[in-house]
Every structure is written in C-alpha cells, then in structure tokens.
Design a protein around this motif. Sequence first.
Motif, PDB file in Angstrom:
ATOM      1  N   GLY A  71     -35.787  41.003 -31.736  1.00 38.66           N
ATOM      2  CA  GLY A  71     -35.484  40.578 -33.095  1.00 38.66           C
ATOM      3  C   GLY A  71     -36.555  41.036 -34.073  1.00 38.66           C
ATOM      4  O   GLY A  71     -36.251  41.532 -35.164  1.00 38.66           O
TER       5      GLY A  71
ATOM      6  N   GLN B  70     -36.216  44.611 -34.812  1.00 44.12           N
ATOM      7  CA  GLN B  70     -35.148  44.870 -35.766  1.00 44.12           C
ATOM      8  C   GLN B  70     -35.631  44.565 -37.184  1.00 44.12           C
ATOM      9  O   GLN B  70     -35.325  45.270 -38.133  1.00 44.12           O
ATOM     10  CB  GLN B  70     -33.916  44.024 -35.421  1.00 44.12           C
TER      11      GLN B  70
ATOM     12  N   GLU C 264     -25.940  49.268 -36.025  1.00 47.44           N
ATOM     13  CA  GLU C 264     -25.937  48.155 -35.074  1.00 47.44           C
ATOM     14  C   GLU C 264     -27.166  47.256 -35.154  1.00 47.44           C
ATOM     15  O   GLU C 264     -27.901  47.117 -34.175  1.00 47.44           O
ATOM     16  CB  GLU C 264     -25.825  48.688 -33.637  1.00 47.44           C
TER      17      GLU C 264
ATOM     18  N   SER D 294     -27.283  44.228 -34.972  1.00 48.43           N
ATOM     19  CA  SER D 294     -27.149  43.017 -34.152  1.00 48.43           C
ATOM     20  C   SER D 294     -27.374  43.280 -32.669  1.00 48.43           C
ATOM     21  O   SER D 294     -27.359  42.365 -31.863  1.00 48.43           O
ATOM     22  CB  SER D 294     -25.752  42.427 -34.332  1.00 48.43           C
TER      23      SER D 294
ATOM     24  N   LEU E   9     -29.241  40.974 -29.932  1.00 48.29           N
ATOM     25  CA  LEU E   9     -29.839  39.788 -30.543  1.00 48.29           C
ATOM     26  C   LEU E   9     -28.964  38.560 -30.268  1.00 48.29           C
ATOM     27  O   LEU E   9     -27.752  38.664 -30.142  1.00 48.29           O
ATOM     28  CB  LEU E   9     -29.987  39.968 -32.053  1.00 48.29           C
TER      29      LEU E   9
ATOM     30  N   PRO F 293     -26.997  35.071 -31.173  1.00 48.63           N
ATOM     31  CA  PRO F 293     -26.150  34.797 -32.339  1.00 48.63           C
ATOM     32  C   PRO F 293     -26.944  34.255 -33.523  1.00 48.63           C
ATOM     33  O   PRO F 293     -26.670  34.619 -34.668  1.00 48.63           O
ATOM     34  CB  PRO F 293     -25.173  33.761 -31.812  1.00 48.63           C
TER      35      PRO F 293
ATOM     36  N   VAL G  85     -28.803  37.034 -35.087  1.00 46.47           N
ATOM     37  CA  VAL G  85     -27.858  37.921 -35.758  1.00 46.47           C
ATOM     38  C   VAL G  85     -27.553  37.381 -37.144  1.00 46.47           C
ATOM     39  O   VAL G  85     -27.622  38.096 -38.144  1.00 46.47           O
ATOM     40  CB  VAL G  85     -26.556  38.072 -34.945  1.00 46.47           C
ATOM     41  N   GLU G  86     -27.276  36.102 -37.207  1.00 48.93           N
ATOM     42  CA  GLU G  86     -26.961  35.515 -38.511  1.00 48.93           C
ATOM     43  C   GLU G  86     -28.153  35.620 -39.439  1.00 48.93           C
ATOM     44  O   GLU G  86     -28.020  35.936 -40.625  1.00 48.93           O
ATOM     45  CB  GLU G  86     -26.538  34.049 -38.343  1.00 48.93           C
TER      46      GLU G  86
ATOM     47  N   PHE H 129     -28.542  39.209 -40.618  1.00 50.37           N
ATOM     48  CA  PHE H 129     -27.494  39.557 -41.572  1.00 50.37           C
ATOM     49  C   PHE H 129     -27.662  38.824 -42.892  1.00 50.37           C
ATOM     50  O   PHE H 129     -27.306  39.338 -43.958  1.00 50.37           O
ATOM     51  CB  PHE H 129     -26.100  39.337 -40.973  1.00 50.37           C
TER      52      PHE H 129
ATOM     53  N   GLU I 298     -21.251  48.498 -36.988  1.00 49.16           N
ATOM     54  CA  GLU I 298     -21.399  47.291 -36.174  1.00 49.16           C
ATOM     55  C   GLU I 298     -20.362  47.197 -35.061  1.00 49.16           C
ATOM     56  O   GLU I 298     -19.242  47.640 -35.188  1.00 49.16           O
ATOM     57  CB  GLU I 298     -21.263  46.043 -37.062  1.00 49.16           C
TER      58      GLU I 298
ATOM     59  N   ASN J 229     -20.252  44.002 -33.690  1.00 49.41           N
ATOM     60  CA  ASN J 229     -19.899  42.614 -33.961  1.00 49.41           C
ATOM     61  C   ASN J 229     -19.089  42.565 -35.248  1.00 49.41           C
ATOM     62  O   ASN J 229     -19.608  42.422 -36.348  1.00 49.41           O
ATOM     63  CB  ASN J 229     -21.184  41.797 -34.088  1.00 49.41           C
TER      64      ASN J 229
END
Lengths: 276, 295, 346, 264, 386
Positions: free
Chosen positions: D145, D148, D167, D169, D172, D174, D177-178, D181, D199, D201
Amino acid sequence: MPGPTANPILEIDGVTLAFGGVTALNGVSFEVAPGTITSVIGPNGAGKTSLFNTISGFYHPGAGHIRFRGDEITRLAAPLRAKLGLARTFQNIALFRGMTVLDNIKLGRHCHLHSGVLDALLYYGRARREEMRLRADIEERIIDFLEIDHIRNAPVAALSYGLQKRVEMARALAMQPQVLMLDEPVAGMNREETEDMARFILDVREEWGVTILMVEHDMGMVMDISDHVVVLNFGEVIAEGAPADVQADPEVIRAYLGSGNVAELRHRLRQAREAA
Amino acid sequence: MIGFDWLMLAEVSFAGLGSGGLYALAGLAFVLIYKATRVVNLAIGEMLMMGAYFFFAATSSMGWPIWIGIIAAVIGSGILGAVIERLLIRPMLGEAPISVFMITVGLSSILVGTVELIWGADQLRLPDFMPSDTVLIGEAMVSPKIFYGFLAAVALIACVLLVFRFWRGGVALRATASDQAAAYSMGIDVPRVFSLTWVVAAMVAAIGGIIVGSISSLSPTMGVFGLSVLVVVIVGGLDSVPGALVGGLLVGLVESWTGTYFGGEFKLLATFSLLVLILMVRPYGLFGTHEIERL
Amino acid sequence: MRIGSARETYSQDEALFDSHTKRVWLCVLGTGLVLFPFFAGQYWLYLACLVAINVASATGLNILTGYTGQVSLGQAAFMGVGAYAVAVLEKQLGTPVLLNLLCAGGAAMLVGLVVGIPSLRVKGLYLAIATIAASFILHFIFANWTRVTGGTAGLTVPPATIFGLALDTEFRLYWLIMPFTVLMLAGAANLFRTRIGRAFIAIRDRDISAEVLGIPLLRYKLLSFGLSSFYAGVAGGLWAYFFRSVTPESFPLLMSIFFLAAIIVGGMGSILGGILGAVFMTLVPEVLKLMVGWLPNASEAMVFLAPVRTIVFGALIVGFLIFEPHGLAEIWRRIRRFFHLWPFRS
Amino acid sequence: MILEINNIEVIYNKAVQVLRGLSLSVPKGQIVALLGSNGAGKTTTLKAVSNLLALEDGEMTRGSVAFAGRDTGDMRPHQLVRAGLFHVMEGRHVFEDLTVEENLTAATYALTGRRAASADFDLVYEYFPRLHERRRGLAGYLSGGEQQMLAIGRALIAQPVLMLLDEPSLGLSPILVENIFGIIARINAEQGVSMLLVEQNASVALAVAHTGYIMETGKVVIDGPAEKLAADPDVREFYLGMGGGEIRSFRDIKHYKRRKRWLS
Amino acid sequence: MKLSRWLTVLLAAAGIALAPAAQAQEEIVIGGSIPMTGVFAFAGIGINAGLQDYFKIVNDAGGIKGRKIRYVFEDTGYKPDVSVAAFKKLTGANKISLYYGDSTAFSRTINPELERLGSIMMAGASLATEINDPKKFPAQFMAGPDYSEQIGILLRHIAKEKPAAKVAIVYSDSEFGRDPVNEFREMSKKLGLTVAVEIQTAPGSVDVSTEVIKLRRADPDYTIFHGYILAPIPEFVTQMKKSGSKSHFMGTFWTMDSSTVMKMGEAGDGFMGVMPYRYYYDTSAKAPMLDKIRQLHPEYQNTPYLQGFLTAMLFVESAKRTLEAGKPLDAKNLKAALNSIKNFDTGGLIGVPITIKGNSVPVGRIYRADMKTQKMVPASDWIVVE
C-alpha cells in the motif's frame, strides 16, 4: 460424476508460504476430488498463482503438506511431480519462443520418454521409433482435439494470445496429466473464444478423465463449469463450496465480487474526500 | 610464530591493497556501465589503454605539461566513451545481453587495431609524474606509484559515491539502473543517462589507465588488465560500486599474498579459485543484486 | 520456384532434409567435400582442416550456449583437455586413433561436467566468468603438471596412424578430420529432433518453467555441458593430430572468445549458424590477408595495413551484430527465401 | 479533450497483435476508467499513450494519440512526462534501492524545462502522511500500500495535466483500496488532474470515474458514463460479477459448433 | 598395408607430375612467418627489414652463384596457427628452401612437417633452449645463443666480476620465461654463485610491488630478468634502487634493444645484458657489415633487425656452400653446410669469428646502458660458450 466422498486426488493441507517477510499463503487447505473441475478465485495478488507454483513444486512451502493420490509430495522436485501427472499452464504463457508449436507440444511428453543421449545423437532405433510414436500420438489425439493443425509448424511467437493459450493447453495435455492445472485459461479472450475454451475444458475432463484445477477471473465461466470453487484472499481461504453457495457468501462478495452497489461506494468515496 | 617476518606481511599487504585500489578503479568504470546500461563491457581494459595512450600522445608527442596531459586524456576518453555509446551500444538497445557483450569484444579488437595503427605495437613508457620516493607507513616501505595510485582510486570512488548519494543526477542514474521503464516515466531522459554514464566511465577508466600505464608500460596488450577487472567485479557484484572497491582490494590482497608465499604462478589460480568459491556461495557476488525469478 | 512439398508420413515430415531440393544440394555438398582434397592446394587443404576442427568445436559450444543458453568461455580449455589426452595417449600408450579421440572427448566431458556444476546456481554472464575461471585453472594444470603435460614446453604428438598409414599431410588428415566433423554435425542435428534437444531449448527459453514441465534442470544443464565439452574434446584431439604440438599456450582465452564470436556471428541456436560462423571467423583473417596482398606494394602495405586488419575484424563482428543480430544463418535464410520465391518476389 | 486515442493498433515482437483499432478520449478534468479482463490490452493502451512500447519490442502500427491537441508520435517518453503526462505503472515500479525521498527526487525530472515549477514535496506528504514518516527508508521495504502511495506521490511531484493509472488497487486490501481511491478522487478534484484509470476492480473504478470504457481483445466494446455502465446488466454480469441474467450456460455449448468455428 | 603403399605411390606419382620442371637458374626462395602485428610486432618489423636488406645486398651483388633470392613472407600476428597457415600457404605456392619462423610454438609445431618435407632449413626468432638440439630439431637453427646459453654468459660474467656473488632470477610465468631457469640453477652452482631467490611473475600482471618486497629481502648482488621485453623491469629496478638495493640488474636478448633499455629512463642506468651482436652505433671496432647497414639506414636499427640480418647472412652462406659443393638445396645439405661454418667472419656484426657446431651461435657479450650518452656500451669481452 464422482461423489464428494471419493478420495481426493490432490490435498492441500495447511500450506504456508512466505517470501522475505511477506506471507503469500497462510494455512491454505482444500481438496480436489478426482474428475471434478475445481476453481480457485480471488482478487489479484491474493496468492492464486503462488498456490499453483507451490503445488507444481516451484516454491516449497514453509509449512503444510501437499498430497497427490494420498502420497506426500511436499518435498518432491518439480520434474518428478510433472512425471506423476501434475500438468499445468502458466498465467503469462510460458511457451518456448525458440520452438515451433509442434516442438512445444512434444516437449510436454518429455518426462514420459526414454531415449538417451546416444540414441539422440544417432537418431536410429529407439529414439526414432519413440519420436515417431510421439508424433503420431500428438497429431491424432492432441492437435486434432484442440484443432490447431493449421499452426503446427508456426513459431509460437507469431501466434495470437488465444492460440498461444491453446498451445499451452496442448502441451499440458501432452504431459499425460492426471490433474491439469490451468492458470487463467481464458484471460484476454472474447466471449466467443471463452466459450470455446470452456468447451475444451469440459471435453478434456469428459473424454480424457482428467481432473481440472484452475485459476480464473471470468466469473461467468467459473460459476458455470466448476464443480467446486475455492476463494482466496490475502493468502487465506475465505470460502469454498459449490458455485452458487460461494456466490452468495457475504464475505466473498465484500472481498472480491464487490457489493456491486456502485452508487453506495461512490457515496462513501465522496464522504471520505470531504472529510479530509 | 617466531621468526615470521611480520614486516614483510605488512609490506605485502600494503602492496596488495595498493594494486587492489587500481583494480577497484577499473572495476568502478565497469560497474558504472553495467549498472546503468546492463552492458558487460569486455573492452574495459582497452578503454583504460586508450586513456593511457591519449595521455602519452598529449605529453610525449604534443609535449604538453603533465597535468594538462591528464586533463586532455580524460576529456579525450570521455568523448570516445560518448562515441562508443552512440555508435555501438545504442543500436543494440533491447538485444540479447550476449550480443551486446560480443559487441564489446569487437570493440576491443577495433581499439587495439587503432592503437597499433597510430602508435605501433612497441612498449612505450609514460613520463613519470608521481613522486618517486618510497613511502614509509610505519616501518613498511610502499611503492610510491602504488601508494598514490591507491589514493587517487579511493578518492575517485568516494567522489562517485558522494555524487550518487547527493547529486540529483546521481539519483537519476540510480533510478535508471533500478528500473528503466519507471525512470522514463519519471521524465528522466534515459538515453542521455546512458550516454553520460559511458562518458563518466570512460573518464574513470582513463584515470585508471594513466596510473596503470605509468606503473607498468604502455602497449596494445594492456587490455589484458581487463581480465583481472572482470574477476573483481564478479567478486564484488556486477552492479555494486562498493562491491568494486571491496572486490578490488580483496583480489589485490589475495594476489599479493599468494604471489609472496606461494609464487607468481599461483596468483591467477588463487584469484580465480576465489572467484569460483564466491560464486558458489553468493551467485551474484558479495554485493550484487539478486534477481528474483518468476514463473 | 518451390512453394511446398507433400509429405505423406510423419517420418518424412521429421526428416532433417525434408525436401527434394535440399537433398540434392546435400549430395552436391557431399561430393564437393569428397572431391575437394584432390583439387585444392595444401594451403586450402590446411584451411579446410582448420575450419572443420573449428566447426566441430563451435557446434559443441552452440549446443551449450546457443541451444541451452549457458554462456561458456571455456571451450578452448576443453579443447586443450582433449588435445592433451590425445597427446598423452598417443605418446605413452600408442593406442588407436579412434579410441584416442573418443577418450579425448570423454576426458573433456568429465571436466566439462565438473565445470558445469555451478550452472545451477550461477547464471548468464556470471556463469561465463566462472567458465573463464575454469579455463585459467585448467591452464595452470597444463603448465604445472609437468610429469604428464610436459609443463610449459608441452608435448609433441606423433602422427596419427590408421592401418599403418601415418596421417602426416593435410591431404591424409583431411580424411580423418572431415568425416569426424560431419558425423558430429549430424549428431548435433539429430539431437535437436529428440526430447533431449527440446529440453535444452526449453531451458534456454525459460528454465524455471521447463522444470515445472518435467525437465530436471541440473541433469540437463550438466548434460549440455558434458556434450559440449565432448565435442570440444574431440575437436581438441583432432587439433592435436593436426598441429602435432600441444602446449598450455595453444589454448588461450582468446580462442574461447573466438568460438563464442563464431556462434554469435553465425547464429546462435542453429546448426547452420555454427558452421557458417566458424567458417566465416576462420577465413576472414585469411581473406583479409589475401586482399591486402592484392594491393600494389603489398609487402610494404602489409606493415601498415596489418593493424587495419585487426580493426576490420572487430568491425565485422560489430557490424554483423548491429545489422543482423540473428547472424549469418538468418541472412542465409533470407537469401534462400528470396530465391524460393524468385522471380515472384513479394 | 486532454487525450484522444484514435483507432490505434499495437503489435508486439512484430507478430502479436494486442490492440485492434482502439479509440477513446479523456475530457479535461475528468477521470476515465478503462475496464476489461486480463490480457484485453489495457496496460498496452497506457503504454502506447506514454510511448513506452518500444521498451518491450512493441510498436504502434496504426492510429494516432493526441495529448493536449498535440500528436505524440514523435515524442520520446521523457518529453511526454515533461509535457505533463504522467504514467503510474502497474506493479508500482518504485525504485527499490532508493529512499522514499530519492524516489520523489527522481520524479522532479518531470519538471525539467517547465515554467518556474518547483517540486512540492510537502503536497505529497500532505496527501500521504505515511510517506513522510518513512521518507528516509528504502522504498523496497515499504508495504504494498505504501508503495502504491509512493507511486502516486511521484506523480504528484510531477504536477501532471493527465495521469495514467494502471491498476492502483493491485494486491491491496479492500480498505486500502478505498483509501487510495479516495485520494485519487481528491487529487482529481483539488489539483484538477485528468486521469485515465485502468482497473480490474470494476466497481471501485466505476465509482470514482466519470466515464467508463470496457474493452475486450484489443478494442472497446462498451462505453458511456460511469453511472450508466454500473447499471448496465451486461456489465453487471461480466465485470461486476453479479449474476442473475438469462445468459446461456457454458455447459450447453455444443461440440460441433466449436469444431466449425476454429477452422477459420 | 597394401592400400597404404598403393596410395603412397599414387601420391608420389602425382607429386612428380605436378612439380614444375627444375630450372638450372631458378631463384632461391626464402619464406618467412613474420609477426608484423601483435605482441611481437616491434621485433617482427625489425627482423623483416634485416632479412630484406641482406637479401637485397646479396641480390645487388649478383645473387648466390648467379641465382637471385626471392623473399616471400606473411604476417602472423605472433599466433602459431596463423604462422602455420602462412607456412602452408607460402610453401604451397613456392619452392622454398629456407624459412624464417617467428615463435617457439611455431618452431615446435612445424618441426615434424620440416622433417617430413626434408627440403627446408629453418631459423627463427625463438632462442628456446629446446630448439638447440640437432637431434630433435635437425632442420632448424638460431642465429644467436639460446636462452640457457645467454644465462650462462651472464653468470660467467658475474662469476668473473664478483666470485661467490648472490644472484637472483626474475622470470615471467610463460614458456619463454621458464625456459632457462634450470640452467640458471645448475650453472650458478657450477660457478660457485649463490642463488638468492627465484621469482616468477604472473603473466600480464601490472603491479610488481610484492615481488619487489621479496626480491629486496633476498638482497642479491645481481638480478637477472628473463621472459620480458620491457615491463615490468623498469618498475622493479626503480623500486629496488629507491629502497637502497645495490643489486646490478641484467636482461636477456629481447630486452636488450637500445631503445627498449633507454625507455627505462633513469632506472635503466647501468642495466646490463647479454647481446650476441654489436649495436648499430657500436664503432669500437672495425665492422664493414655494420657500416653497410648504417649506409642503408641513417637511423638506428634495432637488435631484432640485426638478428634478422645475421640470420639472412647464415641462410645465404649455407646456400652458397651447398651450391658450391654441387649439392641440391635441401634441409640435410643446408644444415651440413651450416655446421661446416668455422671461424666465420660476420663482417663485425659479432666481434669474434663464429663456429656453428649445433643449432645455435653460442656467442655473446655483456653490454651496459649508459644513460648520459643514451647508448649501450660494452662491459665485457666476447664470451663464447663451449
């Protein structure tokens, strides 16, 4: 179809795998019943390919056991597993670019052939007979079955993605597998090609009696043709069972399939944005 | 141990470290190129040789003063480095490493031929430009050329390490070495970094060549020195600057110890045995990056 | 023009020379090789023998480096092992020529197997340098195991004798060397029609995948080392009979680089490439010399143009790699394709 | 339009065709999501835009890409970056043996020759406080994470007009990811950076994006506003993993059908 | 057996049929594998000039018994296999009677071929002890003392200058370097000298500090270098002198070219070595041949030139004697003619008349470098090895 009570052909029992502090697999356990199609699903980076690599002997697990037909194979070298009948394809397509399609497929039979160096140098007697038998078998059973006769002499580098996937499958079939492991067999294919690959997979199981273990993202296909689905997330099995049950599992939906409620997610993102 | 000549051991060790410093310097030139461009440069010995010949031309033929001669030789080698990169290396971007390796083999042949054509095949002597009085470290006598050569080598390596660390260009170079595509996507002009590294490496090699040439002599066969450099960088790790230093000193020490206590014929045997040993224990050298393999 | 040829059995399809035209050319080539010594002068015979020896050794290296992807710079040293084996056997025991040559191959193979052991852990150029180390260690043994190798002075080899006939001229040696080379080439070509050759290529292309597909890496890498050094050993044995004097300095590192250059210039991973490369690299210096000889004032020009030859030699390697990285074999293929389609060129 | 991709084709190794006439456009200030299965050619599309194809022996054989109205065909990758097009590659590609700060320093090359722009490290640390804590550590030791974050942080340093995100996400959890994003959305809103987002996802991508494209085997098959796509039953079925439609089962396809089709 | 005999006869017949008809006045062809490039080029170029010059002198004077000399050569790059190729090429195209070869490896490699041919006598640049054996190398000779003999000359000089002196040898780890080491050991013992140390240096090694340390500790009165041209001798000498060593330094033939020694700079002052010929500029005694050379070339000619020149002279003398005896020019006759040379005057190239009993010309003299005049000056009388 063999019932769930049959002895599993492949048992994954508490397999743990770590590289340099990162745990890729954490106590993964499940069983593959003979003659079934078992699918492993999960988000990218969940450890699916690591699992495949561990089963085929490229990685050796830190803990846990892998059993094939009841025999312990955890410490067995990769080539010997191949000889036992564990064949696979690769996510990123591992065809040998320096060879033609035909030679790639022939390579799959390697561990079941016997000719030695001298036979090979002379190409007389045993080596020649063996190669001819191999050629005939591949032509009649595999190339014909997968319908790739038109490309048999093409260099693999020149083939489209879908055809390469098919050649990989042909090579795996040439290994005379008992368990065929397919890593994303329909990735990058359109609906039509996917349908065909699905049909091949079903036919392999039916006509050849081969057990299939696959990793796949295409939910439509997975849910349709699998007998058993295993869901991995962060190296752990979070659910397994029949496709319908898995699809309904709330944790699976949360971790992988997603709530599907885009509007709600959008709302949450917006909230987070404003809060910051 | 009674009767063991400790002073001799000290002198031998200093001498070993001294010549090790020269190996390290040449190793540095090699590592720079490898690190940035992944080219295994078999012509490194010949690049040293070119530097020494440029120095010879500037001082003996043109009659320029020593220090101007050194600067001229370094600049001349830098230009040569740029030309080599542009004409021979850049067209090979993306080809198999072995092909690029072979290009450098061809290059070494071209350089040797050029030297023979211009300066002939005779052994030449460079003018003496270092103090010639024996240096005393404690009671141990150290050859002056080796001593000052060592100092120059260490200073240069320190310089390079500092530049790597603190200059933005050093970051660009390390970034390029670490991940070409990502370096591109940071806005780094990767081809320019390549060409700059060749220039810098050729300059470092020139300095090494001038020192080596003044210690022994100048001839078109001087490139053989490159072979020892190869051992050094493999021992240290192809892509590690500190590795070049440690590898150089280690090889220098091993050579001088075996040369003294076993005889000259064992020198190469010892260094190459060391090489095999290290490769068996650490396949990427002492400090080299281990490449991770994926299925 | 020839577009395709119908083959009716798998065996026809798998033949090395799978078309009529190819077989005709093969016959022409074979006849040429048989008739050559009756027409060529001793210089050309000498070169032919030398080329044949180099072709055999380069083909061996091609098995290892071109097909299996293990870069080796020890080929000359392996040849040295073979040459010494022949020299010692011939001098000490006087065993028959064929046996000596096989023993030469065998001895080199054993050494090659040992040298190959690091190949499982060490890859690419690290491996290449490890083989340099091996060749220096071998050189040390040649120079210092005086009782057997004669030290730096080396050994002189009595001429090979077959049925009481001493093979002491190029004309006679040709009949020993050329058949051996042809046999070795045929062996190599056959090898890549079988599972062993395929395993080699698989290791070259993706060794770790190959392992999962059932190819034990160590065994096959060693096998490749062994075969390659067997070829080198036999070539070295022929070399010993040819030059009749074997010294440690006969097999320098430069010679190993020569062989590597030969297969790269010729085309890695192609039998034809090994042949073309060895022929090319052996003959280029001679041809360049001939060309200098045509110049006016040749003898004076020679003094000045000799370094130019060194330059041209390097430039040829560089030029080939830049303009045709796949080597002479690829150029040959292109020429052939052109003539197949000619005059209907697309 | 900040980016226009017009009917491009891409071939790898002079043999494998990956893109077959793909077109899409990114309006200024918007986030555009490009969705599709593995191997559909999404990453290739991004590489074609940032001219990184040559590094992998790929070649754009047809079509054109225009960035801010200018054809990018003759621009080299670093020139594009300096012009304001920043590509955050798949798999993060942080320089592992450089520190976090040096990673950001490397990205300052993107500002070369642009205005009087000076690198704003604080902005990055503001979005990603975690990076500030670890700024002296080697990037290789960061978690997925954090890596990223660093990858996006480098993009922020470059002050781009358009970001290509591949990509983000990947690998990572969830929650992360949120989180990521959320920041992507913030950067878009606060800095006005346009984005082309690739993506897997799909739900999160469609949640954050204004417009979406869905591609299959090298071309776009569906496109439209993100909200509309999220509601489309086909998209729901194939890309959001929600069944329930009356799709024919794979089990029912007949052999003869397959046999016929592959003869082509 | 039958087959082989049949083949031999057939080949012999073919040979006779193909050989050009012998002409009475055909030219005498002399071939050469000459290293015009490579590590030995400095010598090769000189040798070539020496050979060419002497043949020209002879031809200008009407040739040998009316037969002109034609000299053909090929560059070898000092690579034995290329040398062999050149030999094959030249002998294939010409009827060669005399040949100049460039290296020990070549001399050894080609020896069986020479024996088989029986038509060529060869001399060369190799002064290897091994070649100086008429039994093993019946068709070869060298125009100077072999390396062992050179070491013998040096040791003799040392024993005379300072009886019971401590001597050291520094040699390169190569065939060339190792050649006279045994002789050094035995001869020192015989002459009552003490061997202080024997140091072997690795080939191509740049830095010799460690070897210097070893040598310094052995503290020899005389240090002989062998197996090098120039490097690493100057570095050895400088470091030894700087550390206060009083050793005298000596070299063997290939080091002894004037320009090579002068390149040693200050360190070279007083450097001594064995030299079989007079230097180009040596005017200490009457030397008509040297005068002729100086006429041809106003500039300095190096020692390899003199080696080539003397070789040519011995070639010509052997051919002349053979022709005078009315015998065909073949290896056996040429060699017999060569060995019939007794008290032969070399026109001052060598200070004493020479006699060639075996394969070498075992004569030499110690010269010493004088850096002030930039010349090598005689330091001993001519020494003949018995």
